[in-house]
Design a protein around this motif. Structure first.
Motif, short mmCIF file in Angstrom:
data_model
loop_
_atom_site.label_atom_id
_atom_site.label_comp_id
_atom_site.label_asym_id
_atom_site.label_seq_id
_atom_site.Cartn_x
_atom_site.Cartn_y
_atom_site.Cartn_z
N ARG A 70 -19.91 14.22 7.02
CA ARG A 70 -19.64 13.90 5.60
C ARG A 70 -20.90 13.38 4.92
O ARG A 70 -21.20 13.74 3.78
CB ARG A 70 -18.51 12.88 5.52
N VAL A 71 -21.65 12.54 5.64
CA VAL A 71 -22.89 12.00 5.07
C VAL A 71 -23.92 13.11 4.86
O VAL A 71 -24.55 13.20 3.80
CB VAL A 71 -23.46 10.90 5.99
N ALA A 96 -24.10 7.25 -0.38
CA ALA A 96 -23.01 6.47 0.20
C ALA A 96 -21.73 6.62 -0.62
O ALA A 96 -20.64 6.79 -0.07
CB ALA A 96 -23.41 5.01 0.30
N ALA A 97 -21.89 6.56 -1.94
CA ALA A 97 -20.71 6.70 -2.80
C ALA A 97 -20.11 8.09 -2.67
O ALA A 97 -18.87 8.25 -2.62
CB ALA A 97 -21.11 6.43 -4.25
N ARG A 98 -20.95 9.12 -2.61
CA ARG A 98 -20.46 10.49 -2.49
C ARG A 98 -19.73 10.70 -1.16
O ARG A 98 -18.72 11.40 -1.10
CB ARG A 98 -21.64 11.46 -2.60
N ALA A 99 -20.25 10.09 -0.09
CA ALA A 99 -19.66 10.28 1.24
C ALA A 99 -18.55 9.28 1.53
O ALA A 99 -17.91 9.37 2.58
CB ALA A 99 -20.74 10.16 2.30
N ARG A 100 -18.36 8.33 0.63
CA ARG A 100 -17.33 7.29 0.78
C ARG A 100 -17.57 6.46 2.04
O ARG A 100 -16.66 6.21 2.85
CB ARG A 100 -15.92 7.89 0.79
N VAL A 101 -18.83 6.06 2.22
CA VAL A 101 -19.21 5.18 3.32
C VAL A 101 -20.15 4.12 2.78
O VAL A 101 -20.57 4.16 1.61
CB VAL A 101 -19.92 5.96 4.46
N SER A 102 -20.55 3.18 3.62
CA SER A 102 -21.49 2.14 3.20
C SER A 102 -22.93 2.68 3.26
O SER A 102 -23.22 3.61 4.00
CB SER A 102 -21.37 0.93 4.11
#
Length: 398
Positions: free
Chosen positions: A36-37, A9-15
């Motif tokens: 992105r995920v 989640a942090a790498r993809a900048r999502v929850s």
């Protein structure tokens, strides 16, 4: 160090919830976000904890595909097409909502069919696809109704492919039923149009829906031509051998003289022999038909594999195809067009049906109205059928 969902989640900048939705494929996510995920999953080599995930969800990532014989192209084609839809067609190596398809080979055994369903229930399978005809035994039907209801109650999607609807069951998401009656009728009508009147029929094993429906179509065509009354439902039961066989090509001997009299086929009894769906059964049954009715001019086989055995038997009697005896099959399996001569048969769209079953199992296709779709069977007239010889005796093969 183990990579976690939070790391992705942090790498993809999502929850983390968005990552879970992408990997489980159970919620719509924007294409750019999904990509992105998945890129983050690839970069970090993240592996989803399957057992933990399935404990948190109602079902697992497992889909079971039940077949009678994976070596039989009839089942192999359907299972392969379904597996492609279930496992994803992109070929990226990513896991973004796809499922793991497991092919369960029952060998035509009703007990093994129930055992596999129990094992899939224990694994909380996301879906189950049952292929091919069903056993017409009241006890087995009751057991299947109960088992499939339990699977459906647990969240498993149940799809039938090439199998008629299960009476009294509301557990089925969709039933894709082949028009075996219509195909059987069109095939015999083709032979009647060519001028054949003495037509032998090599039927499949008893107590199978596929056997009954194809034979009913054959008898209906004869009746419409004034050659006999249509068979009542289940008329062929008790005829021949092979009660425990499915559509599989297991070896076995066809039913012979003295057993057909219980079938209720009237004037056509001597021209019908039951047996397993195997080449050997087709060979032996055709020899029996030629012994009973030396004047027959055509043989209709329960499927294309049986038809190959019928062709061999005709040739071994010194007869020619189609000059002396026409031969026809059913299913239009890949080898039928390459037989010598090319085999007249009925085409079932096996690949298309399997792919559709896979999409229905995955929930990516809307079920048909009422949950039932009848798949059309198409006559494929080829060189193995021709008008019968007008007069004179049969020729001899060189």
């Amino acid at each position: 160090m183990t990579v976690t969902l939070a790391d992705v989640a942090a790498r993809a900048r999502v929850s983390p919830a968005t990552v879970s939705r992408v990997l489980n494929g159970n919620y719509p996510v924007a294409a750019a976000t999904r990509e992105r995920v998945l890129r983050a999953v690839d970069d970090l080599d993240y592996v989803l904890n399957g057992p933990a995930s399935s404990l948190a969800a109602a079902t697992s990532d497992l889909v079971g595909i039940l077949v009678n014989d994976i070596a039989d192209p009839f089942f192999g084609i359907m299972a392969g097409a379904a597996q492609t839809e279930i496992g994803g067609q992109e070929g990226t190596g990513r896991a973004g909502g796809e499922k793991l398809a497991v092919v369960c080979n029952t060998g035509g055994s009703p007990e093994r069919e129930l055992t596999y369903l129990t094992l899939l229930q224990r694994q909380r399978a996301a879906a189950v696809i049952l292929t091919g005809g069903a056993l017409e035994d009241p006890g087995h039907i009751a057991a299947m109704t109960t088992k499939l209801a339990k699977l459906a109650d647990a969240g498993t999607r149940v799809v039938l492919c090439g199998r008629p609807p299960l009476p009294g069951s509301d557990a089925i998401v969709a039933s894709l039923a082949f028009d075996n009656r219509g195909g059987g009728r069109r095939l015999t009508e083709h032979l009647l149009t060519l001028g054949h009147r003495r037509i032998g029929y090599v039927a499949g094993p008893l107590e199978r829906t596929t056997t009954r429906h194809r034979l009913e179509g054959h008898l209906a065509a004869l009746a419409a031509a004034g050659l006999g009354d249509p068979a009542p439902s289940g008329a062929e039961r008790g005829v021949g051998s092979g009660e425990g066989s499915g559509e599989s090509h297991g070896e076995g001997r066809p039913g012979h003289e003295g057993q057909e009299g219980r079938g209720g086929h009237g004037r056509h009894e001597e021209l019908i022999v039951h047996g397993p769906y195997s080449r050997r059964a087709g060979y032996e049954a055709t020899l029996e038909l030629l012994r009973r009715a030396p004047d027959l001019t055509a043989v209709v086989a329960a499927n294309d594999t049986v038809a190959l055995g019928a062709c061999a038997a005709v040739r071994d009697q010194g007869l020619r195809i189609p000059e002396d005896v026409s031969v026809a099959g059913f299913d239009d399996l890949p080898f039928s067009v390459d037989a010598t001569p090319a085999l007249t048969t009925v085409r079932l769209p096996l690949h298309e049906a399997g792919a559709r079953a896979g999409r229905l199992a995955m929930g990516t296709e809307t079920p048909p109205p009422g949950g039932i779709a009848t798949i059309t069977a198409e006559l494929m007239a080829r060189a193995s059928t021709a008008p019968p010889r007008a007069t004179g005796g049969r020729g001899r093969a060189d």
